[in-house]
Scaffold this active site. Structure first.
Site, PDB file in Angstrom:
ATOM      1  N   CYS A  84       0.835  -1.206   0.000  1.00 43.12           N
ATOM      2  CA  CYS A  84       0.000   0.000   0.000  1.00 43.12           C
ATOM      3  C   CYS A  84       0.877   1.266   0.000  1.00 43.12           C
ATOM      4  O   CYS A  84       1.570   1.496  -0.971  1.00 43.12           O
ATOM      5  CB  CYS A  84      -1.014  -0.030   1.127  1.00 43.12           C
ATOM      6  SG  CYS A  84      -2.408   1.037   0.759  1.00 43.12           S
ATOM      7  N   HIS A 175      -3.345  -4.911   1.300  1.00 43.53           N
ATOM      8  CA  HIS A 175      -2.824  -5.141   2.660  1.00 43.53           C
ATOM      9  C   HIS A 175      -2.755  -6.630   3.005  1.00 43.53           C
ATOM     10  O   HIS A 175      -3.694  -7.153   3.618  1.00 43.53           O
ATOM     11  CB  HIS A 175      -3.744  -4.439   3.679  1.00 43.53           C
ATOM     12  CG  HIS A 175      -3.593  -2.962   3.693  1.00 43.53           C
ATOM     13  ND1 HIS A 175      -2.847  -2.294   4.639  1.00 43.53           N
ATOM     14  CD2 HIS A 175      -4.060  -2.025   2.854  1.00 43.53           C
ATOM     15  CE1 HIS A 175      -2.876  -1.000   4.394  1.00 43.53           C
ATOM     16  NE2 HIS A 175      -3.613  -0.796   3.320  1.00 43.53           N
ATOM     17  N   GLU A 177      -1.202  -8.072   5.284  1.00 35.93           N
ATOM     18  CA  GLU A 177      -1.090  -8.315   6.741  1.00 35.93           C
ATOM     19  C   GLU A 177      -2.464  -8.437   7.392  1.00 35.93           C
ATOM     20  O   GLU A 177      -2.556  -8.813   8.551  1.00 35.93           O
ATOM     21  CB  GLU A 177      -0.261  -7.200   7.392  1.00 35.93           C
ATOM     22  CG  GLU A 177      -0.937  -5.854   7.600  1.00 35.93           C
ATOM     23  CD  GLU A 177      -1.085  -5.031   6.322  1.00 35.93           C
ATOM     24  OE1 GLU A 177      -0.782  -5.533   5.220  1.00 35.93           O
ATOM     25  OE2 GLU A 177      -1.549  -3.871   6.425  1.00 35.93           O
TER      26      GLU A 177
HETATM   27  N1  GLN Z   1      -3.329   6.742   0.875  1.00 35.16           N
HETATM   28  C1  GLN Z   1      -2.106   6.379   1.527  1.00 35.16           C
HETATM   29  C2  GLN Z   1      -0.936   7.132   0.930  1.00 35.16           C
HETATM   30  O1  GLN Z   1      -1.037   7.641  -0.131  1.00 35.16           O
HETATM   31  C3  GLN Z   1      -1.875   4.887   1.433  1.00 35.16           C
HETATM   32  C4  GLN Z   1      -2.963   4.169   2.164  1.00 35.16           C
HETATM   33  C5  GLN Z   1      -2.524   2.962   2.917  1.00 35.16           C
HETATM   34  O2  GLN Z   1      -1.340   2.644   3.025  1.00 35.16           O
HETATM   35  N2  GLN Z   1      -3.479   2.284   3.472  1.00 35.16           N
HETATM   36  O3  GLN Z   1       0.106   7.206   1.520  1.00 35.16           O
END
Ligand code: GLN
Length: 193
Positions: A84, A175, A177
């Site tokens: 992410c 994600h 995890e």
């Molecule tokens: N929107 C976050 C970012 O741009 C990422 C979101 C997340 O890691 N759950 O850093």
């Protein structure tokens, strides 16, 4: 095997538990530690960069010297897995936000908060190369728009890329995890079945 989870901000403890569970599940001896200081990176085989806020992680990573130390350890063979927000930090190019200074470890370009407000978080089935069907959780996810060079696409979502790999490095916009499916850690950590 020694695995570190970057502990600056975000889903840190979840990744520590998931990686420890994965090692146990596959019967591999190893240790998972939280990385808050650059010194701790010195003997890691893999580093996981969790989800969170990429602008914050980027800023604190540079200030603490962790940024430069990651690049030095990658030259020595350490693999890096960005999930992410972490995937944003893996990119050569962040198309819509110059406040993030990525590590540029993978030939990918990433756009932050791609799915917008209406679909801030959602779950869906992905088809991941080498794994098959996988239930993925997305939270304010970015998207990988392009992948070039030696980079291999491992999963797509619509017209975009959800997961990619280049050498020992991985970038994924969801994600891992948050689910108890450890197969994906087997791929990251190159564990035998
Ligand atoms: N929107 C976050 C970012 O741009 C990422 C979101 C997340 O890691 N759950 O850093």
């Amino acid at each position: 095997m020694k695995i570190g989870v970057l502990g600056i901000q975000g889903d840190v403890s979840e990744h520590v538990s998931a990686a420890s569970n994965a090692l146990q599940f596959y019967g591999v001896k190893g240790e998972v530690i939280t990385v808050r200081k650059k010194e701790v990176l010195k003997d890691l085989d893999y580093l996981i960069i969790p989800g969170g806020e990429s602008t914050t992680i980027s800023r604190l990573m540079i200030r603490s010297g962790i940024y430069d130390e990651i690049l030095r350890r990658v030259d020595e063979g350490m693999g890096v897995i960005g999930t992410c927000a972490g995937s944003i930090l893996m990119a050569k190019e962040v198309v819509d936000d110059d406040r993030v200074t990525p590590l540029k470890l993978m030939d990918i370009s990433v756009r932050r908060n791609f799915f917008g407000r209406q679909r801030e978080s959602f779950e869906t089935e992905l088809e991941i190369k080498y794994l098959g069907k996988y239930h993925a959780v997305f939270i304010r996810a970015p998207v990988i728009e392009k992948c070039w060079g030696d980079c291999e696409v491992l999963a797509t979502i619509g017209d975009n890329i959800a997961m990619a790999r280049q050498e020992k490095h991985f970038a994924l916009i969801f994600h891992p995890e948050l689910t108890e499916d450890y197969r994906i850690y087997r791929l990251f950590l190159n564990l035998r079945e």
